[in-house]
Write a protein that holds these residues in place. Structure first.
Motif: not given
Lengths: 162, 772
Positions: B210-222, B329-338, B464-468
């Motif tokens: 579930g955490l992957a798509p925004p990361a991929l979006m980041k690559q897509l943009m950049d 897990l989602t909450l913690v995971g995203i918090g760390v990524i952000l 990616a930020f807005t996605g997360y």
């Protein structure tokens, strides 16, 4: 009088009188008696325990196994029982459609094709895990002695009715 | 004077000093109880104090007489030597302790029902004190013990925290050890631990995916659509990148769908399996429990334990726990990524989080109130409907349709109002929550936008930020409600475990032996019985002793509530006697195996109970192996064959809920056939003929006479004429044997209870005279 009286099939003879009644003649009894047959276990053991009742519904006795009667008596009794307990066997189900809780069964039976309507699932009764008795809205009855012996398609259709 | 330490409370100074001055040397306080009602009858403090020599009744507020009324004496003193009687009375609202003196005076102290318990004890303490100074003792109350005995109400309070228990609850919800309970709930997953583990791993995987798509979006943009200024990537590479990322995204979505489906399937399987286990275990345990368990509980409550509570537990094991883990897990995971991506923006994202949590909390509480009111209204509406429709003949008979309409309309309107209210509550929640989340988005745009423009943040990171961010807000609401979920599960689990932890009170002793074939000699030896919930002074049966010889017919006679049926229940060992013993052929029932005992005792009840199934199955209930011939024989002996054979399905006729409609007499005869087939050595007939018409009664009586031959029979009957031939009649009154003997012997007693009962019934019979 209160105990079960099993009749010895070799000492019993059944005939028909002119009015169509079954006449029971027993060895040692001078007068034949008018009787009507009734099955004790019409669903779970239809071929055994046939009660013979008088006009007043007093039980004269019970024939355990009608097959042991002499051939003419046996045929007579079987024919009469078949008529009283008319219960066609459903051999194939063409379709069951349901509308507003009323099911319309289109089937082939041992007595020919038939379409009938059944109101609700209470009228589809599982006598055993595999033996199904169906009663239509007019009170006619049909049965499937073993649903597992139906063809796959019919069984699939049956699912909705159970 | 031991055992009354609890009855010496600490007396306030001003009262203690008042008492102190009146005491002689060596005189000691033996009792000091505060009351909560004053002598004037209003709430306030008062005291009952007893020493070795005297009694004091003090009224702390006595001086403050209101409205100029003369105040009662603040302190009353009674020497113990003058006390002639101590009595306690209980009224509807208060209780009263009365002390009578030799001079004929009466002093009293009043208390509210909350204090009944301690004042009940006080009576005996004071009595004991008086006995020490007055050897001749006290006068008894008018010989009626019950009058003076207070019966403190059993308070449904938690023994640990003192909270009043919620209706229907047997354990304090606040004191439940939730953690322990939840662990016990989870143990049901243990037999399937490998699957549970697999499902847990899948949960982790799904969260990660579930955490992957925004990361991929980041690559897509950049790296393809819009590389940050200053970085130049050749066009063909950008196209290639686009294809790769779209494919990767597609892969992620497919993987998520496949794993998700597999996961749901697994959870569903686990859940159903576990629920099946729990349900079966609870039901099988219920069958083991004694009747006394069922006496204490409502049928509905027991049923809901088997169905509802087990499914709540299951819901927790299957989805509750998983959701909790995923969300956390989602909450913690995203918090760390952000934070790792951009700490400043991350803070902004998290800013609305507390608001969301609080908002959800508030909403949940309000909607809970509304829902509760909704349920109350619905059940009140249902109750109104049920009663007015069931009573439609009365409604129409008194021409009160308009009134019922008005009543229904008003109730229905209440429901409407509650529903409107819930609509109003609900309509606001989602928009408000949406607005708060959007506020987070606005903040990001407002702060992050300029960063992008200034080149401090790439467009990809921003996307990616807005996605997360949106993924971050979703679990917050769910986690805020976790407390409620846990509470619910704990309560349900407690109710289920309570059943499982209850030991059957009547069970086989470890050294119990099989009851040999019963001859039929039954002896009640000094049997006293009271239900567990009853006070020690009460009883259902008291000191019952009599013997029935093999083959005898024993008639049990008495008013309803005199203990006849309880006597029969003891014989079946549904309960054990509180004192004394019941013996069959000289063996105490507690020494034999239950099954071997009950198999040899047949019961025919007033309201015969037929199970859903065929007539034949019902007759063979106690002996499933019976042959068809035996079934017919039993039905014949019970005068049932004749009507059974008339059914189109004969013995295969379905009875019970959806089956043939049998009359009371028909059911009764089937149940007699059931008893006959079992060939019991002892037969209990509990009002077997009282619910049917006279003609059927004859058929049944005839059947019963046939059954009774050669067996010891206990017959309970209102119609005494059916007991004329009894070898012995036992007449019970309020749980005690008042008379015993044959019909003739008892009739010969001029003032006998039985004689009186027979007379009433014959008088009644004689009022119906058929003119010739």
């Amino acid at each position: 009088m209160m105990n079960l009286r099993l009749l010895d099939p070799s000492k019993v003879r059944l005939t028909k009188d002119r009015a169509g009644w079954l006449l029971l003649t027993m060895e040692g009894e001078p007068e034949p008696i008018r009787v009507k047959p009734a099955r004790n276990f019409p669903l779970t053991d239809p071929e055994h325990y046939i009660s013979l009742l008088t006009e007043d519904e007093d039980e004269v006795g019970v024939i355990y196994d009608p097959k042991q009667l002499e051939p003419r008596s046996r045929r007579l009794l079987r024919g009469l029982l078949e008529r009283i307990y008319f219960l066609p066997v459903i051999t194939k189900i063409n379709s069951i459609t349901e509308e507003f809780g009323v099911m319309r069964w289109d089937v082939e039976t041992s007595k020919g094709p038939r379409v009938f309507e059944v109101r609700g699932r209470h009228d589809v009764r599982l006598v055993t895990q595999s033996h199904v008795l169906v009663r239509d809205i007019d009170g006619n009855r049909y049965h499937i002695p073993n649903i597992h012996k139906l063809d796959a398609n019919s069984r699939q259709i049956m699912e909705v009715a159970l | 004077m031991s055992g009354n330490e609890g009855l010496i409370e600490e007396i306030p100074e001003e009262i203690a000093s008042q008492i102190q001055v009146r005491l002689e040397a060596g005189e000691r306080t033996r009792l000091a109880l505060s009351t909560d009602i004053t002598r004037e009858g209003s709430f306030g403090e008062g005291w009952l104090v007893a020493t070795d020599r005297r009694l004091f009744i003090v009224n702390a507020n006595g001086e403050d007489a209101q409205d100029g009324k003369p105040s009662a004496p603040p302190l009353v003193e009674v020497p113990l030597s003058q006390v002639s009687q101590v009595e306690a009375h209980e009224f509807f609202g208060t209780g009263l302790l009365e002390i009578a003196t030799d001079q004929g005076e009466r002093e009293e102290i009043q208390f509210s029902r909350s204090l009944t318990e301690k004042f009940a004890e006080a009576v005996s303490v004071v009595e004991d004190l008086v006995k020490q100074v007055r050897p001749e003792g006290l006068k008894q109350g008018e010989g009626e013990e019950e009058k003076t005995r207070l019966k403190p109400q059993r308070k449904p309070r938690c023994p640990q925290c003192g909270r009043v228990l919620p209706p229907g609850a047997e354990h304090c919800p606040a004191c439940l050890k939730k953690g322990k309970l939840l662990v016990r709930v989870l143990q049901y997953a243990r037999p399937y631990w490998h699957l549970s583990l697999l499902s847990f791993v899948l949960t982790l995987l799904l969260t990660a995916i579930g955490l992957a798509p925004p990361a991929l979006m980041k690559q897509l943009m950049d790296r393809s659509l819009s590389p940050p200024p200053g970085i130049s990537i050749p066009m063909p590479e950008r196209f290639a990148m686009l294809r790769t990322i779209v494919l990767a995204l597609g892969g992620v979505y497919v993987l998520r769908a496949v794993l998700g489906a597999f996961h749901s399937r697994l959870m569903g399987w686990l859940g159903e399996r576990i629920m099946f286990d729990v349900r079966t275990q609870v039901y099988e345990h219920l069958q083991k429990l004694s009747l006394s368990f069922y006496d204490r509980r409502h049928l509905g409550s027991i049923m809901s334990r088997v169905t509802n509570d087990t499914s709540v537990m299951n819901g927790f094991i299957v989805s509750g726990l998983q959701n909790l883990v995923i969300n956390a897990l989602t909450l913690v995971g995203i918090g760390v990524i952000l934070v790792s991506m951009n700490p400043r923006l991350a803070l902004l994202v998290m800013a609305p989080a507390p608001l969301l949590a609080v908002g959800t909390r508030v909403f949940a509480r309000r909607i809970h109130v509304v829902y509760r009111r909704y349920w109350r209204q619905v059940s009140s509406l249902n109750a109104a409907l049920a009663s007015s429709i069931a009573g439609v003949r009365v409604v129409k008979g008194f021409a009160q349709e308009h009134r019922e309409n008005r009543r229904f309309r008003s109730r229905s309107h209440d429901l409407l109002r509650v529903n409107m209210k819930s609509v109003a509550e609900r309509t606001w929640y989602y928009p408000v929550m949406g607005l708060i989340s959007s506020a987070g988005a606005l903040l990001i745009w407002a702060v992050g936008g300029p960063q992008v423009l200034r080149g401090e943040l790439t467009l990809g990171s921003f996307t990616a930020f807005t996605g997360y961010m949106w993924q971050f807000y979703a679990p917050i609401g769910a986690l805020t409600e976790i407390h409620n979920v846990v509470q619910q599960v704990a309560t349900a689990a407690e109710r289920v475990f309570e059943v499982l932890d209850t030991e059957p009170e009547v069970a086989d002793a470890p050294n119990a032996v099989d009851m040999p074939r019963i001859e039929g000699r039954v002896e009640f030896r000094n049997v006293t019985f009271r239900y567990e919930t009853q006070d020690p002074g009460d009883y259902v049966l008291k000191d019952i002793s009599f013997t029935a010889e093999p083959g005898e017919l024993i008639g049990l006679v008495g008013h309803s509530g005199s203990g006849k049926t309880t006597l029969a229940n003891l014989l079946l060992r549904f309960y054990d006697p509180t004192e004394g013993s019941v013996l069959i052929d000289g063996r105490d029932l507690r020494d034999v195996k239950l099954r071997s005992l009950r198999e040899q005792i047949g019961v025919v009840l007033q309201e015969p109970f037929l199970f859903s199934g065929t007539v034949a199955e019902n007759i063979a209930y106690g002996r499933p192996d019976a042959t068809r011939e035996e079934i017919i024989e039993a039905a014949k002996a019970a005068n049932a064959h004749r009507f059974i054979i008339r059914f189109p399905d004969g013995y295969d006729t379905e009875v019970g809920e959806h089956g043939a409609r049998l009359s009371g007499g028909e059911k009764q005869r089937i149940s007699i056939a059931r008893a006959i087939l079992n060939n019991p050595r002892i037969l209990i007939l509990d009002e077997a003929t009282s619910a049917v018409d006279t003609e059927t009664e004859q058929l049944i009586q005839e059947a019963l006479d046939r059954v009774m031959k050669g067996r010891t029979v206990f017959a309970i009957a209102h119609r005494l004429s059916t007991l004329k031939n009894a070898n012995k009649l036992v007449v019970l009154d309020k749980g005690e044997i008042v008379e015993m003997g044959t019909h003739e012997e008892l009739l010969a007693k001029p003032d006998g209870v039985y004689r009186r009962l027979v007379k009433i019934q014959t008088d009644l019979a004689q009022t119906v005279v058929i003119p010739e």
